[in-house]
Design an enzyme around this catalytic site. Structure first.
Site, PDB file in Angstrom:
ATOM      1  CG  ASN A  61      -2.283   0.640   0.891  1.00  0.00           C
ATOM      2  OD1 ASN A  61      -2.319   1.677   0.246  1.00  0.00           O
ATOM      3  ND2 ASN A  61      -3.368   0.049   1.367  1.00  0.00           N
ATOM      4  CG  HIS A  85      23.126   4.457  11.688  1.00  0.00           C
ATOM      5  ND1 HIS A  85      23.861   4.429  10.532  1.00  0.00           N
ATOM      6  CD2 HIS A  85      21.878   4.801  11.315  1.00  0.00           C
ATOM      7  CE1 HIS A  85      23.098   4.752   9.508  1.00  0.00           C
ATOM      8  NE2 HIS A  85      21.882   4.978   9.953  1.00  0.00           N
ATOM      9  N   GLY A 134      -0.853  -1.507   8.793  1.00  0.00           N
ATOM     10  CA  GLY A 134      -0.389  -0.154   8.519  1.00  0.00           C
ATOM     11  C   GLY A 134       0.406   0.460   9.655  1.00  0.00           C
ATOM     12  CB  THR A 158      12.368  -5.296  18.367  1.00  0.00           C
ATOM     13  OG1 THR A 158      11.691  -6.182  19.265  1.00  0.00           O
ATOM     14  CG2 THR A 158      11.783  -3.897  18.472  1.00  0.00           C
TER      15      THR A 158
END
Length: 189
Positions: free
Chosen positions: A84, A114, A146, A169
């Protein structure tokens, strides 16, 4: 000696300011801009642009504009995939999305990170930060709700649903519903 691109794809510390990487990055930005500005009714042009932008794709792939990438060439989509609008794929490593999977609006998939230690972020005289990558794999028949964010190194198993607004995660197994920040299993299917 490895090129910066080879280091990037191997998950090693690399310089994203190398000429080879910047050349592809600029090309990807041009192609995504053309894609995002092409009328949705011009299927032939949209398809040709995706062929230039993406690493590979199966049949019946739909990506609603706008769509944003780093390099594009590290994105590999299966058959019957729908992505989407307003999605951001930072494909500094491979992003693989399996057959019959759907990506909701505003989903971000990151393969790059990073150092958290500020003294390790700088890369010599480069204006860019030190970067490391890990691939993201999304299985077959997966739905990503979403505004979810998928972090580097995550694998999402076949048949899983990730609830809207989740921050994924760590890897999520097959055939579960998972949601939250951090994303966790809500129930098994």
């Amino acid at each position: 000696m490895k090129t910066e691109k080879e280091k990037m794809l191997a998950g090693e510390n690399y310089d994203c300011g190398s000429p080879e990487l910047l050349e592809r990055w600029h090309l990807a930005k041009r192609l995504q801009t053309e894609y995002n500005n092409t009328p949705t009714t011009d299927a032939v042009r949209l398809s040709a642009l995706l062929d230039l932008l993406l690493g590979s794709r199966g049949e019946n792939v739909w990506i609603a504009a706008p769509f944003f990438v780093d390099y594009g060439e590290n994105i590999h989509l299966g058959r019957n995939v729908e992505i989407n609008m307003n999605c951001v794929f930072l494909d500094c490593n491979r992003i693989t999305i399996g057959d019959y999977s759907g990506i909701g609006p505003g989903v971000h998939i990151y393969t790059v990170s990073h150092p958290t230690d500020p003294s390790e972020r700088r890369s010599g005289n480069s204006t860019f930060w030190n970067s490391v990558t890990a691939p993201v794999v999304i299985g077959d028949n997966v739905w990503i709700g979403g505004r979810s964010v998928i972090l580097p190194g995550v694998t999402i198993g076949n048949g899983t649903t990730i609830g809207a607004g989740s921050v994924v995660t760590h890897s999520i197994p097959a055939n579960v519903v998972a949601a939250g920040n951090p994303c966790r299993i809500i129930r098994h299917l």
